[in-house]
Design an enzyme around this catalytic site. Structure first.
Site, PDB file in Angstrom:
ATOM      1  N   GLU A 280       6.263   7.985   1.278  1.00 30.54           N
ATOM      2  CA  GLU A 280       7.223   8.300   0.678  1.00 30.54           C
ATOM      3  C   GLU A 280       7.220   9.750  -0.097  1.00 30.54           C
ATOM      4  O   GLU A 280       8.070  10.695   0.005  1.00 30.54           O
ATOM      5  CB  GLU A 280       7.474   7.125  -0.640  1.00 30.54           C
ATOM      6  CG  GLU A 280       8.601   7.654  -1.316  1.00 30.54           C
ATOM      7  CD  GLU A 280       9.282   6.431  -2.093  1.00 30.54           C
ATOM      8  OE1 GLU A 280       9.154   5.038  -1.560  1.00 30.54           O
ATOM      9  OE2 GLU A 280       9.693   6.594  -3.297  1.00 30.54           O
TER      10      GLU A 280
ATOM     11  N   ASP B 136       2.035   4.566  -3.983  1.00 32.67           N
ATOM     12  CA  ASP B 136       2.404   4.010  -5.301  1.00 32.67           C
ATOM     13  C   ASP B 136       1.850   4.598  -6.350  1.00 32.67           C
ATOM     14  O   ASP B 136       2.744   5.042  -7.381  1.00 32.67           O
ATOM     15  CB  ASP B 136       1.697   2.379  -5.329  1.00 32.67           C
ATOM     16  CG  ASP B 136       1.979   1.812  -4.114  1.00 32.67           C
ATOM     17  OD1 ASP B 136       3.172   1.274  -3.794  1.00 32.67           O
ATOM     18  OD2 ASP B 136       1.183   1.316  -3.422  1.00 32.67           O
TER      19      ASP B 136
HETATM   20  O1  TRH Z   1      -0.175   7.151   0.746  1.00 34.35           O
HETATM   21  P1  TRH Z   1       1.031   6.969   1.485  1.00 34.35           P
HETATM   22  O2  TRH Z   1       0.973   6.226   2.850  1.00 34.35           O
HETATM   23  O3  TRH Z   1       1.641   5.787   0.516  1.00 34.35           O
HETATM   24  C1  TRH Z   1       2.666   4.748   0.640  1.00 34.35           C
HETATM   25  C2  TRH Z   1       1.872   3.567   0.460  1.00 34.35           C
HETATM   26  O4  TRH Z   1       1.345   3.206   1.793  1.00 34.35           O
HETATM   27  C3  TRH Z   1       2.640   2.612  -0.398  1.00 34.35           C
HETATM   28  O5  TRH Z   1       2.236   1.366  -0.392  1.00 34.35           O
HETATM   29  C4  TRH Z   1       3.984   2.504   0.271  1.00 34.35           C
HETATM   30  O6  TRH Z   1       4.919   1.891  -0.617  1.00 34.35           O
HETATM   31  C5  TRH Z   1       4.474   4.110   0.461  1.00 34.35           C
HETATM   32  O7  TRH Z   1       3.638   4.796   1.011  1.00 34.35           O
HETATM   33  C6  TRH Z   1       5.863   4.250   0.873  1.00 34.35           C
HETATM   34  O8  TRH Z   1       1.908   8.254   1.379  1.00 34.35           O
HETATM   35  P2  TRH Z   1       2.711   9.211   0.305  1.00 34.35           P
HETATM   36  O9  TRH Z   1       3.753   8.160  -0.175  1.00 34.35           O
HETATM   37  O10 TRH Z   1       2.987  10.169   1.053  1.00 34.35           O
HETATM   38  O11 TRH Z   1       1.666   9.356  -0.662  1.00 34.35           O
HETATM   39  C7  TRH Z   1       0.576  10.217  -0.689  1.00 34.35           C
HETATM   40  C8  TRH Z   1       0.222  10.947  -1.932  1.00 34.35           C
HETATM   41  O12 TRH Z   1      -0.766  11.745  -2.097  1.00 34.35           O
HETATM   42  C9  TRH Z   1       1.541  11.595  -2.348  1.00 34.35           C
HETATM   43  O13 TRH Z   1       1.702  11.574  -3.888  1.00 34.35           O
HETATM   44  C10 TRH Z   1       0.994  13.239  -2.061  1.00 34.35           C
HETATM   45  C11 TRH Z   1      -0.552  12.831  -2.217  1.00 34.35           C
HETATM   46  N1  TRH Z   1      -1.561  13.805  -1.771  1.00 34.35           N
HETATM   47  C12 TRH Z   1      -2.098  14.713  -2.350  1.00 34.35           C
HETATM   48  O14 TRH Z   1      -1.875  14.886  -3.785  1.00 34.35           O
HETATM   49  N2  TRH Z   1      -2.966  15.541  -1.861  1.00 34.35           N
HETATM   50  C13 TRH Z   1      -3.211  15.564  -0.785  1.00 34.35           C
HETATM   51  O15 TRH Z   1      -4.225  16.304  -0.168  1.00 34.35           O
HETATM   52  C14 TRH Z   1      -2.658  14.705   0.116  1.00 34.35           C
HETATM   53  C15 TRH Z   1      -3.049  14.530   1.525  1.00 34.35           C
HETATM   54  C16 TRH Z   1      -1.811  13.636  -0.397  1.00 34.35           C
END
Ligand code: TRH
Length: 373
Positions: free
Chosen positions: A258, A23
């Site tokens: 996402e 989010d």
């Molecule tokens: O963390 P996520 O699983 O996020 C979500 C939430 O669970 C949410 O409630 C749900 O609605 C949504 O998914 C669909 O996965 P996501 O979307 O990939 O988010 C991770 C974020 O972290 C993304 O912006 C990338 C960032 N990130 C970094 O910036 N650096 C890192 O080293 C890593 C591993 C991730």
């Protein structure tokens, strides 16, 4: 006559963190993208501490101002309101803010930025107006997506040039030394996959970003599963702007949620999506809808598509009675053996996405009419 750039608008983005990083991750990426195009952005978030890891240490002064979610007693004067209000994932802006919007004569564009889905219905719901039952206000649904009838994907200016440089800096090592990136939820099929990697004589590195799979891997290793050919390494969490550089160093991207899922598509590598599980398995419809599009680029044969899809189903524990983790022992070697075709498929898919306008360009265009009318 020289064209004047459009005047900057004030944008307020409201974000409530449900869990994990997604989010905040989506909202931060949107905010940073808007700011990089000269817009004035405030991000209201109920858990600002989550942003610390995403924004890194050096938040550019010019960019986004971050605010804690307003207190219940806070009121808003007309000048406090933005020109464009984005509520992320139907999070509902504070009622005092909505009341202030209804009390002003200013034209304020109110957008509900929805979750990303490849399902067909998204095209008919994108930009649909939703009149407020209590106030003379209208909110518009904005659906990101993969096809021209949707709101597109976040793709900040300069991303493609940046990716080209990253690709040149991290050329693929081919299939002789696999570089695997993993960022997943608790993963029932993980142990079977690790066994398969080892049993299969695969040589390579499995790099694991901070996520629940780390503990599983640790337990698996403590249970006497020595690292054989596949070396396991833990990665640190990097700031969001460095995340693309991390992804570009791998051949396979096992991602989730996402935003990391979208970045894996921009990275142009074969991706295995661990989708965020939803009640009543509605996420499986989203999963299917995406892979139906993604695998249908005229690159893969029917058999190759089927292998890929079967692997994804098991990875997502889609039908536990039918997709037992042990199936990975057969599926992984088959999937790995068609890597060149999968890579080409990922490139063709990315080229197709690049031809569509990005989310922020489309959104700015849409709201520019609302704030004027
Ligand atoms: O963390 P996520 O699983 O996020 C979500 C939430 O669970 C949410 O409630 C749900 O609605 C949504 O998914 C669909 O996965 P996501 O979307 O990939 O988010 C991770 C974020 O972290 C993304 O912006 C990338 C960032 N990130 C970094 O910036 N650096 C890192 O080293 C890593 C591993 C991730």
């Amino acid at each position: 006559m020289i064209d004047q750039p459009p005047a900057a608008l004030r944008w307020d983005i409201f974000c409530r963190v449900i869990d994990n990083f997604g989010d905040a991750g989506v909202c931060w990426r949107l905010a940073a993208d808007l700011a990089s195009r000269g817009e004035l952005v405030r991000l209201y978030i109920d858990q600002p501490e989550i942003l610390a890891g995403l924004t890194g240490k050096s938040l550019p002064a010019s960019s986004v101002s971050i605010h804690h979610w307003p207190e219940d007693h806070q009121s808003f004067a007309p000048d406090d309101l933005a020109d464009v209000v984005i509520e992320a994932f139907a999070c509902d802006p504070p009622s005092a803010y909505v009341l202030a919007m209804s009390d002003t004569d200013r034209k304020i564009a109110w957008i509900n930025l929805e979750y990303l889905s490849a399902e067909k219905w998204v095209e008919t719901h994108h930009l649909v107006a939703s009149p407020n039952p209590r106030h003379a206000l209208t909110k518009y649904f904005y659906f990101p997506g993969f096809t021209p009838g949707t709101g597109g994907l976040l793709r900040e200016p300069g991303l493609i040039e940046k990716l080209k440089k990253l690709e040149a800096a991290h050329p693929s090592t081919g299939t002789s030394h696999l570089r695997l990136f993993l960022f997943s939820y608790q993963q029932p099929a993980l142990e079977c996959w690790l066994d398969t990697l080892n049993a299969n004589g695969t040589i390579g590195t499995l790099s694991v970003a901070p996520c629940p799979a780390e503990d599983q891997i640790e337990k698996w290793m403590k249970a006497g599963n020595a690292q054989k050919q596949v070396k396991v390494e833990k990665l640190a969490f990097v700031a969001q702007e460095e995340f693309d550089a991390v992804l570009s160093g791998y051949d396979w991207l096992f991602v989730r949620g996402e935003d990391s899922f979208v970045r894996a598509q921009w990275a142009g590598k074969p991706l295995v999506w661990h989708i965020y599980p939803q009640d009543e398995d509605t996420h499986l419809l989203k999963l299917r809808a995406f892979y139906d599009l993604y695998l249908d680029q005229g690159v893969l044969t029917a058999l190759q598509r089927s292998i890929y899809w079967q692997f994804v189903l098991v990875w997502n524990n889609a039908d536990p009675s039918n997709t037992s983790p042990e199936k990975l022992a057969d599926l992984w070697p088959q999937l790995a053996s068609i890597y060149p075709a999968l890579l080409e498929n990922a490139h063709v898919w990315r080229s197709r996405l690049i031809r569509q306008p990005d989310l922020v360009s489309q959104l700015r265009d849409f709201v520019s009419h609302l704030v004027k009318c």
